[in-house]
Design an enzyme around this catalytic site. Structure first.
Site, PDB file in Angstrom:
ATOM      1  CG  ASP A   1      13.313  -2.348  36.565  1.00 45.41           C
ATOM      2  OD1 ASP A   1      12.826  -1.953  35.498  1.00 45.41           O
ATOM      3  OD2 ASP A   1      14.211  -3.199  36.628  1.00 45.41           O
TER       4      ASP A   1
ATOM      5  CE1 TYR B   1      20.277  -6.846  39.472  1.00 45.77           C
ATOM      6  CE2 TYR B   1      20.818  -5.931  37.327  1.00 45.77           C
ATOM      7  CZ  TYR B   1      19.896  -6.195  38.320  1.00 45.77           C
ATOM      8  OH  TYR B   1      18.587  -5.817  38.161  1.00 45.77           O
TER       9      TYR B   1
END
Lengths: 123, 123
Positions: A37, A13
């Site tokens: 987020d 990631y």
């Protein structure tokens, strides 16, 4: 789902945050995965929303993510990373703590990012 | 639920891990709160289970918890602490990362602790 597998996916990631396309980042997520987020923002749940979200970053002039630390247990990994982005001649740095929960196949089922506006600094 | 309130509760939690009774620790939790410590262990959901869980620690000869860092956003706080416990003349140290989600009244709605057996060391 071993701790090792989760940690490998976290490394992938971080690597894709620096070098990947939005599609390559989102490929680490399970179908139906959710992204919040930062925590408190609207939860993104569709593939299209996830790709749109990561495209904001991949469309910047430059980006570099560094993993500071990662801890994992059960189905969950927690990690801190520093992301430096460049756009329009300015550089910004942010250091979020992400909480990722994984499904049985090792895909990310949910990601929730802990950071506040004051964590974003101009370099 | 402000970030400040969550951080204050985390400080109270750490303080009570060192000095409080199991009941005083569990008083920081909402009714119906869940504790998964470590993540992957059976989830404790009743008041009795929570008190039983914390009593294991409060019944030790000595204990001291130190908050290493805390981050908070939205309804969630993440923090790392070091817990040193003493029992039968031996000392143990563990450094978990806890994920706490809070309800609207500022009580802990869930706690999930990230640590593995190898994080527990004898001093």
């Amino acid at each position: 789902m071993s701790t090792e597998q989760m940690i490998q996916t976290v490394h992938a990631y971080i690597d894709r945050l620096s070098h990947g396309t939005a599609e390559q980042i989102v490929a680490l997520y399970a179908d139906g995965a959710s992204v919040e987020d930062p925590i408190g923002a609207p939860v993104r749940t569709t593939r299209e929303e996830l790709i749109e979200f990561y495209s904001i970053m991949t469309n910047l002039d430059s980006r570099a993510a560094t993993l500071n630390w990662v801890r994992a247990a059960g189905d969950t990994a927690v990690f801190e990373f520093t992301l430096v982005t460049g756009t329009a001649g300015m550089s910004f740095e942010i250091t979020p703590v992400d909480i990722m929960v994984f499904d049985d196949e090792g895909k990310i089922a949910s990601m929730r990012a802990v950071w506040a506006q004051e964590d974003l600094t101009q370099l």
